[in-house]
Design a protein around this motif. Structure first.
Motif, mmCIF file in Angstrom:
data_model
loop_
_atom_site.group_PDB
_atom_site.id
_atom_site.type_symbol
_atom_site.label_atom_id
_atom_site.label_comp_id
_atom_site.label_asym_id
_atom_site.label_seq_id
_atom_site.Cartn_x
_atom_site.Cartn_y
_atom_site.Cartn_z
ATOM 1 N N THR A 1 28.742 14.771 10.959
ATOM 2 C CA THR A 1 28.762 13.305 10.924
ATOM 3 C C THR A 1 30.090 12.679 10.505
ATOM 4 O O THR A 1 30.390 11.551 10.891
ATOM 5 N N ALA A 2 30.879 13.386 9.696
ATOM 6 C CA ALA A 2 32.126 12.812 9.177
ATOM 7 C C ALA A 2 33.070 13.924 8.742
ATOM 8 O O ALA A 2 33.282 14.153 7.551
ATOM 9 N N PRO A 3 33.636 14.659 9.694
ATOM 10 C CA PRO A 3 34.470 15.816 9.342
ATOM 11 C C PRO A 3 35.658 15.448 8.459
ATOM 12 O O PRO A 3 36.328 14.444 8.689
ATOM 13 N N GLN A 4 35.867 16.290 7.449
ATOM 14 C CA GLN A 4 36.947 16.063 6.481
ATOM 15 C C GLN A 4 38.257 16.664 6.986
ATOM 16 O O GLN A 4 38.318 17.817 7.410
ATOM 17 N N ILE A 5 39.304 15.853 6.902
ATOM 18 C CA ILE A 5 40.654 16.291 7.271
ATOM 19 C C ILE A 5 41.542 16.153 6.043
ATOM 20 O O ILE A 5 41.505 15.139 5.343
ATOM 21 N N ASN A 6 42.338 17.154 5.779
ATOM 22 C CA ASN A 6 43.240 17.118 4.626
ATOM 23 C C ASN A 6 44.460 16.242 4.932
ATOM 24 O O ASN A 6 44.737 15.919 6.098
ATOM 25 N N TRP A 7 45.208 15.899 3.923
ATOM 26 C CA TRP A 7 46.388 15.035 4.093
ATOM 27 C C TRP A 7 47.427 15.648 5.033
ATOM 28 O O TRP A 7 48.213 14.928 5.661
ATOM 29 N N ASP A 8 47.448 16.976 5.147
ATOM 30 C CA ASP A 8 48.433 17.657 5.994
ATOM 31 C C ASP A 8 47.874 18.039 7.357
ATOM 32 O O ASP A 8 48.503 18.780 8.109
ATOM 33 N N GLY A 9 46.664 17.548 7.680
ATOM 34 C CA GLY A 9 46.097 17.788 9.002
ATOM 35 C C GLY A 9 45.117 18.931 9.092
ATOM 36 O O GLY A 9 44.486 19.124 10.134
ATOM 37 N N LYS A 10 44.966 19.719 8.018
ATOM 38 C CA LYS A 10 43.997 20.812 8.066
ATOM 39 C C LYS A 10 42.592 20.260 8.234
ATOM 40 O O LYS A 10 42.190 19.332 7.536
ATOM 41 N N LEU A 11 41.819 20.842 9.126
ATOM 42 C CA LEU A 11 40.416 20.479 9.272
ATOM 43 C C LEU A 11 39.617 21.274 8.248
ATOM 44 O O LEU A 11 39.534 22.501 8.320
ATOM 45 N N LEU A 12 39.031 20.578 7.281
ATOM 46 C CA LEU A 12 38.256 21.224 6.220
ATOM 47 C C LEU A 12 36.765 21.208 6.513
ATOM 48 O O LEU A 12 36.011 22.015 5.993
ATOM 49 N N GLY A 13 36.311 20.262 7.326
ATOM 50 C CA GLY A 13 34.898 20.169 7.676
ATOM 51 C C GLY A 13 34.123 19.270 6.735
ATOM 52 O O GLY A 13 33.505 18.303 7.149
ATOM 53 N N CYS A 14 34.165 19.588 5.426
ATOM 54 C CA CYS A 14 33.462 18.771 4.437
ATOM 55 C C CYS A 14 34.382 18.474 3.262
ATOM 56 O O CYS A 14 35.431 19.099 3.095
ATOM 57 N N CYS A 15 33.969 17.526 2.426
ATOM 58 C CA CYS A 15 34.815 17.083 1.313
ATOM 59 C C CYS A 15 34.874 18.086 0.173
ATOM 60 O O CYS A 15 35.709 17.959 -0.721
ATOM 61 N N VAL A 16 33.994 19.082 0.177
ATOM 62 C CA VAL A 16 33.962 20.079 -0.897
ATOM 63 C C VAL A 16 34.928 21.235 -0.621
ATOM 64 O O VAL A 16 35.545 21.784 -1.532
ATOM 65 N N ASN A 17 35.090 21.588 0.614
ATOM 66 C CA ASN A 17 35.828 22.790 0.993
ATOM 67 C C ASN A 17 37.278 22.784 0.523
ATOM 68 O O ASN A 17 38.061 21.898 0.858
ATOM 69 N N HIS A 18 37.624 23.806 -0.254
ATOM 70 C CA HIS A 18 39.012 24.061 -0.619
ATOM 71 C C HIS A 18 39.306 25.562 -0.477
ATOM 72 O O HIS A 18 40.314 26.062 -0.976
ATOM 73 N N PHE A 19 38.409 26.253 0.230
ATOM 74 C CA PHE A 19 38.485 27.708 0.355
ATOM 75 C C PHE A 19 39.276 28.165 1.572
ATOM 76 O O PHE A 19 39.776 29.284 1.624
ATOM 77 N N GLY A 20 39.371 27.320 2.582
ATOM 78 C CA GLY A 20 40.032 27.672 3.824
ATOM 79 C C GLY A 20 39.968 26.497 4.774
ATOM 80 O O GLY A 20 39.533 25.412 4.407
ATOM 81 N N ASP A 21 40.389 26.705 6.021
ATOM 82 C CA ASP A 21 40.365 25.593 6.970
ATOM 83 C C ASP A 21 39.951 26.076 8.357
ATOM 84 O O ASP A 21 39.789 27.273 8.598
ATOM 85 N N PHE A 22 39.779 25.121 9.249
ATOM 86 C CA PHE A 22 39.360 25.399 10.629
ATOM 87 C C PHE A 22 40.458 25.021 11.621
ATOM 88 O O PHE A 22 40.184 24.544 12.719
ATOM 89 N N GLY A 23 41.709 25.224 11.216
ATOM 90 C CA GLY A 23 42.823 24.852 12.072
ATOM 91 C C GLY A 23 43.421 23.531 11.638
ATOM 92 O O GLY A 23 43.053 22.955 10.610
ATOM 93 N N ASN A 24 44.363 23.034 12.429
ATOM 94 C CA ASN A 24 45.063 21.804 12.095
ATOM 95 C C ASN A 24 44.933 20.801 13.238
ATOM 96 O O ASN A 24 45.339 21.080 14.359
ATOM 97 N N VAL A 25 44.372 19.643 12.945
ATOM 98 C CA VAL A 25 44.094 18.652 13.992
ATOM 99 C C VAL A 25 45.375 18.023 14.524
ATOM 100 O O VAL A 25 45.391 17.501 15.647
ATOM 101 N N LEU A 26 46.450 18.059 13.755
ATOM 102 C CA LEU A 26 47.714 17.498 14.219
ATOM 103 C C LEU A 26 48.361 18.409 15.260
ATOM 104 O O LEU A 26 49.080 17.943 16.151
ATOM 105 N N GLN A 27 48.078 19.688 15.138
ATOM 106 C CA GLN A 27 48.643 20.658 16.082
ATOM 107 C C GLN A 27 47.718 20.909 17.277
ATOM 108 O O GLN A 27 48.167 20.990 18.423
ATOM 109 N N ASP A 28 46.418 21.003 17.002
ATOM 110 C CA ASP A 28 45.461 21.394 18.042
ATOM 111 C C ASP A 28 44.637 20.233 18.585
ATOM 112 O O ASP A 28 43.947 20.395 19.593
#
Length: 354
Positions: free
Chosen positions: A267-294
């Motif tokens: 419903t509201a995917p979380q994106i980090n300040w540097d473009g990393k796709l985190l998925g949710c606001c809790v995740n700080h364990f890893g990412d799902f790629g970078n939306v600025l690049q992909d």
């Protein structure tokens, strides 16, 4: 039409009916068009809250996906231009939004593009740059939730280490001044009060002050109830008008997470300040790629992201490269009727956009 063709169509378009609406059975691959996203404006914070990974400086450690930085105006513009379907953005997460020097221009640009900005995750509001109060009002910043866990400096500073309660209240008064000047309803203000043992006796007083400041009020349960444990559960129930007094009681009674962040993958995917796709606001364990690049759409459709959603739905086993595997909330979700919660959420979002 031949029978086998109908079968093929049925296998692709399998649906569950919910409140008269059809939702796809394959919810893992279902991804609504991104109308609402979460985008961290700043992961920096000046306070040292002892239950927050930012306050504990854990986000700066190697391997943490959040890091320490600010979203740039150019990055914000690029993301909006690439995703014209975006209508609203939640800009607060692990940091304090007002520490980003480019925030005024970000707010103005969003206003020009008719995009609604909110900080509902929360701000501490210990620092409000010159001119920011007027900017929030003039450019119709939608909602601002202010975390104030006490009505005295003595109680407030126990958790909000380094914070100044009077400064926060003065900043709220600044915003209210410009709301009155412009005869404006935005930003809508809410006082968020995390309930601890050292402040539970101040709930009613906090409600009263919030009302005087034209703020809504939310008493919030502590996510780590063993830290700063509550003393009088029955009084908390009475003062908060609830039939539970802590997060564990809430989740057991309602059979859902107190803060269902896992739903955000849809419903509201979380994106980090540097473009990393985190998925949710809790995740700080890893990412799902970078939306600025992909690109955002491509990132949301990636195999890794789809697999994470299948995991949450109980359709796939945990996989080491999926951030959710390391998350305590995922362990809870496996025991809860998550699919039903997701269906309800998607239905509600769909009705709002009709």
């Amino acid at each position: 039409m031949k029978k086998e063709v109908w079968k093929r169509l049925f296998s692709v378009l399998k649906t569950d009916r919910l409140f008269g609406r059809q939702l796809p059975t394959d919810l893992a691959s279902y991804q609504p068009k991104p109308r609402h996203i979460r985008l961290e404006v700043s992961s920096k914070c000046q306070l040292k809250c002892s239950l927050c990974i930012t306050g504990l400086r854990l986000t700066r450690q190697k391997g943490n996906s959040i890091g320490w930085g600010n979203l740039s105006l150019d990055t914000f513009k690029k993301l909006i231009k690439q995703n014209p379907s975006i209508q609203s953005i939640e800009i607060s997460n692990y940091g304090e939004i007002f520490l980003n020097p480019e925030l005024p221009e970000i707010i103005k640009y969003a206003f020009q593009k008719k995009i609604k900005l909110s900080a509902i995750n929360g701000v501490n509001l210990n620092h409000l740059p010159l001119g920011m109060a007027e900017t929030l009002v003039k450019y119709q910043f939608y909602k601002l939730k202010v975390s104030i866990d006490g009505t005295t400096q003595e109680a407030y500073q126990i958790y909000r280490e380094g914070g100044n309660l009077q400064q926060v209240l003065d900043n709220i008064e600044q915003i209210n001044h410009f709301k009155e000047k412009y005869n404006a309803k935005y930003p809508k203000l809410k006082w968020q009060f995390i309930i601890f043992g050292h402040n539970e006796h101040q709930i009613l007083e906090a409600k009263k002050i919030a009302e005087e400041l034209n703020m809504d009020f939310k008493a919030k349960f502590n996510y780590t109830p063993k830290k700063f444990p509550i003393q009088n559960p029955e009084k908390i129930k009475q003062d908060t008008l609830q039939d539970v007094s802590n997060i564990n009681e809430y989740e057991e009674k309602n059979q859902q997470l107190y803060s269902p962040a896992c739903l955000q993958l849809w419903t509201a995917p979380q994106i980090n300040w540097d473009g990393k796709l985190l998925g949710c606001c809790v995740n700080h364990f890893g990412d799902f790629g970078n939306v600025l690049q992909d690109g955002l759409t491509q990132s949301l459709q990636s195999e890794k992201y789809q697999y994470a959603k299948a995991m949450l739905l109980g359709e796939k086993p945990p996989r080491e490269d999926i951030p959710c595997t390391k998350c305590k909330r995922y362990q809870k979700v496996k025991k809860l009727p998550f699919r039903e919660s997701l269906q309800r959420e998607l239905q509600e979002k769909d009705i709002k956009h009709q």
